[in-house]
Write an enzyme that holds these catalytic residues in place. Structure first.
Site, PDB file in Angstrom:
ATOM      1  CG  HIS A 319      -2.012   0.964   1.184  1.00 61.69           C
ATOM      2  ND1 HIS A 319      -1.807   2.317   1.275  1.00 61.69           N
ATOM      3  CD2 HIS A 319      -3.339   0.801   1.021  1.00 61.69           C
ATOM      4  CE1 HIS A 319      -2.970   2.936   1.176  1.00 61.69           C
ATOM      5  NE2 HIS A 319      -3.919   2.034   1.029  1.00 61.69           N
ATOM      6  NE  ARG A 339      -2.985   7.386  -1.553  1.00 64.23           N
ATOM      7  CZ  ARG A 339      -3.116   6.378  -2.388  1.00 64.23           C
ATOM      8  NH1 ARG A 339      -2.947   6.577  -3.686  1.00 64.23           N
ATOM      9  NH2 ARG A 339      -3.417   5.179  -1.955  1.00 64.23           N
TER      10      ARG A 339
END
Lengths: 539, 235
Positions: A319, A339
């Site tokens: 990740h 994000r």
């Protein structure tokens, strides 16, 4: 453990460029640029970190060393302690694993009328499921369709995914959401009951359903409660240490090991569901991990010894945004939702260097590259990272957005005196997901008859890269299919009651000996290996 | 980022503290969480250890610091060790099993008190809120539950990890975290409308609206897929 004065100085550079960055999206990479960054910087491409398996159904295939170590190990069970033909318990369906996939399988098998037993190594619900924060994908909005979802999944997986599995994933998705909605799972909705959905990395439609940033936890709380309310037999702190086969070589139960009393329990079953999760706690290439304590790939070991084929085991998902600071939370996942809300990766000079919503493998590789170029920031622990500019979120969506949209994230950092509303977060890729696993078909059955596998333990759905929000979906789609089909299989086999054996373990160990592999490690390991036992950390 | 390099850098200038695990003294670095302190001291955790990231509620810990009479609580994976900390874990709490069939319940105001009659015995001591590692106003949502304000209880309790510390402190033996869970399930099932777009999509799938397109995609060559993917429009 707030930021050091040196780090504070560097944060000023991030603050200085923030006004110019606002409202200007960094360009997305071209397909060629993506290939380039993956080939040169993704950990999957570092050849010396892999080796070919010497034994078993995937002999000759490439595995990370850490996975090969436990696959090519000897059995940990002590056979003098039990008799496989004196079962302590006989059931229709044995579900191994107490995360979301195991719970879904148990519920469906129970609903189909099967006598179900769920065995789990730790507590019921101790699984990566509870840690999945960002969301669950399903194409249930008018602008979206299962076909568009399919294309996103295939593209995200670099077209390596097994089509029939992706078809199952996207086609069952809306029904999974309905199932959860009816069970009383508290999704984010508007006042008319419409699901509030967002983008995730690699999605072309806003199909990410969420329950604040506790999506996996909320799903787990709900399905676990339902299992308890239906009085399904759940046996906690009992790990499966070997599968049992019948005379025809079909899966027919398991040997369980009580983690506390160290006693064994033989469970005979007409069919078996394996939902044991992935291998994050093997720390491939020494990466930190976002994974649960129990993620030690036990299910892979069991299935492999019993002859089930694995797939895509040479690809691991890192990740892009694991915490690099403070040290107590190293590897801790910064959900992709951060994000999704507009936080962007920034280097030591205060510059953005990658679009913030590339697929996970590309985003992670770009961060590794940026640090390799010397544009990273070093934490006091020695760990490198780049900034994830979380204050952008409040600039874009208004004050209070962070506490409202990602309260778990806000709280985690506030505990260590880092206020992510005002300061960026230091991040570096973290081992997040086992893309591969036990090969299954679209009925969730492995190549070993009567062994059904669901969730991260299985392989093929996500190909070489999984998109955000497709693992919560996967565990429920395949968990439900596994449970339903395991129950149907149990019904079909009514009346049959063969003898059980573990002769596949003898055969496997013989193969190991012939391949010249010494008895070093015993597996499944069940608990993450302490450093002194870890062959990777010797010398 | 090899381990050795990191460990070397770590060992320089490390401050050590004494902690007492179930009364036994161990000396551990002060940068550790309680959970890492246990492991540093040589324990292999089976109970009392889960996600290690503050989500699962497996590692409730009770502690006291020497010289302070106050008993404190926290999650072992999220709380740092302190000097002269006396601690133990509460890996299990014998809560009674409450079973119901959600389908047979209703979202009316009496539902929570009917399923959990003990909530009306709340003495308002607020001990539950004081111990919550998530800073949830536990007593407040129990008050909502008593008044039948299911949706408010659901909203207020949402961040609950179900660690059970609230219940250990409750003089009225209320299982707050289970009341919270039912409030969320009732709210979501009965008090907010179902998603219509979801029903529409299910109907379309059932009618086979996407079958032909899916077949085509499943049989498409890699080149066709690449082309479609690279040219797809993004919402």
């Amino acid at each position: 453990m707030s930021y050091t004065p040196e780090m504070r100085e560097l944060i000023k550079k991030v603050e200085a460029t923030r006004p110019q960055r606002l409202g200007h999206d960094y360009p997305r990479m071209t397909p060629e640029e993506k290939q380039d960054v993956l080939k040169n910087h993704h950990p999957d491409y570092i050849q010396e970190q892999f080796r070919e398996a010497k034994v078993g159904p995937n002999k000759g295939d490439r595995f990370p060393h850490e996975v090969a170590d436990i696959l090519e190990a000897y059995a940990r069970m002590d056979r003098s302690q039990f008799d496989v033909n004196q079962p302590d318990k006989e059931v229709d369906v044995l579900v191994i694993g107490g995360g979301g996939g195991g719970a879904a399988a148990s519920l469906m098998a129970h609903e189909a009328g099967a006598d179900v037993m769920m065995a789990t190594k730790l507590r019921f619900g101790d699984a990566n499921t509870v840690m999945a924060q960002g969301g669950i994908q399903a194409a249930d909005k008018p602008t979206d369709s299962p076909a568009i979802h399919y294309l996103d999944v295939m593209g995200g997986g670099h077209y390596t995914n097994i089509p029939e599995l992706v078809n199952a994933l996207v086609s069952d998705a809306p029904d999974v959401i309905r199932w959860l909605e009816k069970m009383g799972c508290m999704f984010d909705k508007d006042s008319s009951g419409n699901m509030k959905t967002k983008h995730g990395g690699g999605t072309s439609r806003m199909r990410m359903h969420s329950a604040r940033d506790y999506t996996g936890a909320e799903i787990m709380r709900t399905v676990r409660d339902e299992v308890i309310c239906r009085d399904i037999n759940v046996v906690e702190f009992c790990a499966a240490v070997e599968l049992l086969l019948d005379d025809n070589g079909k899966a027919a139960g398991a040997v369980l090991y009580n983690m506390e009393t160290e006693e064994y329990m033989v469970v005979k079953a007409k069919s078996v569901v394996l939902a044991t999760g992935g291998m994050g706690r093997l720390h491939t290439q020494n990466f930190p991990t976002s994974n649960h304590y129990g993620a030690t790939a036990d299910g892979l070991v069991l299935a492999y010894r019993a002859g089930a084929k694995l797939a895509f085991m040479d690809t691991v998902q890192y990740h892009p945004t694991g915490a690099s600071f403070p040290e107590q939370v190293e590897g801790f996942l910064i959900t992709e939702k951060v994000r999704g809300l507009g936080a962007t990766p920034i280097n030591v000079h205060g510059e953005q260097f990658v679009y913030h919503l590339e697929t996970r493998d590309v985003e992670a590789s770009a961060i590794i590259r940026e640090c390799a170029r010397g544009n990273g920031i070093k934490a006091p622990s020695g760990m490198a990272g780049v900034w994830l500019d979380s204050p952008m979120i409040e600039e874009l969506h208004g004050e209070g957005t962070i506490e409202k949209e990602v309260p778990a994230m806000y709280r985690q950092f506030a505990r260590f005196d880092v206020d992510i509303r005002k300061d960026p977060i230091l991040v570096y890729p973290t081992l997040h997901y086992q893309n591969g696993g036990v090969l299954i078909n679209d009925q969730a059955e492995s190549t070993l008859e009567n062994l059904f596998v669901a969730g991260e333990a299985s392989g093929g759905i996500h190909g070489r890269n999984r998109l955000m929000g497709n693992s919560l979906l996967d565990i429920l789609v395949m968990g439900r299919r596994a449970g339903r089909n395991a129950a149907a299989r149990a019904k079909d086999s009514n009346g049959q009651s063969g003898k059980l054996n573990v002769s596949h373990v003898d055969a496997f160990e013989k193969e190991l000996k012939e391949a010249g592999i010494d008895k070093q490690l015993l597996s499944p390991i069940l608990i993450p290996l302490p450093e002194k036992l870890n062959p990777r950390l010797k010398d | 980022m090899t381990k050795d390099v990191k460990n070397q850098e770590k060992s320089q200038g490390q401050n050590m503290v004494d902690i007492y695990i179930m009364g036994k003294k161990y000396t551990v670095p002060d940068s550790l969480t309680i959970m890492k302190g246990f492991e540093y001291a040589g324990y292999t955790l089976i109970r009392g250890c889960g996600c290690r990231a503050g989500f699962c509620g497996a590692c409730s810990t009770v502690y006291r610091v020497a010289g302070d009479h106050e008993l404190k609580v926290g999650l072992a994976c999220q709380t740092k060790v302190e000097n002269d900390m006396y601690l133990t874990q509460i890996p299990f709490y014998p809560a009674h099993k409450v079973q119901y069939q959600l389908d047979e319940l209703q979202g009316d105001t009496d539902q929570l008190a009917e399923t959990f009659p003990e909530i009306t015995k709340c003495v308002g001591c607020n001990a539950c809120s004081n111990v919550c590692p998530q800073d949830i106003k536990v007593m407040k949502y129990i008050a909502h539950a008593i008044r039948g304000e299911i949706s408010k209880a659901a909203d207020e309790s949402f961040d609950c990890l179900m660690c059970g510390l609230c219940a250990t402190k409750c003089p009225a033996n209320i299982l707050q975290y289970k009341v919270a869970l039912l409030s969320r399930r009732l709210h979501s099932r009965y008090l907010v409308p179902g998603a219509e777009h979801l029903q529409d999509r299910l109907k379309e799938i059932e009618e086979g609206k996407y079958d032909a397109e899916m077949d085509q995609l499943m049989n498409a060559s890699r080149e066709e897929l690449v082309d479609k993917y690279n040219n797809r429009d993004i919402e």
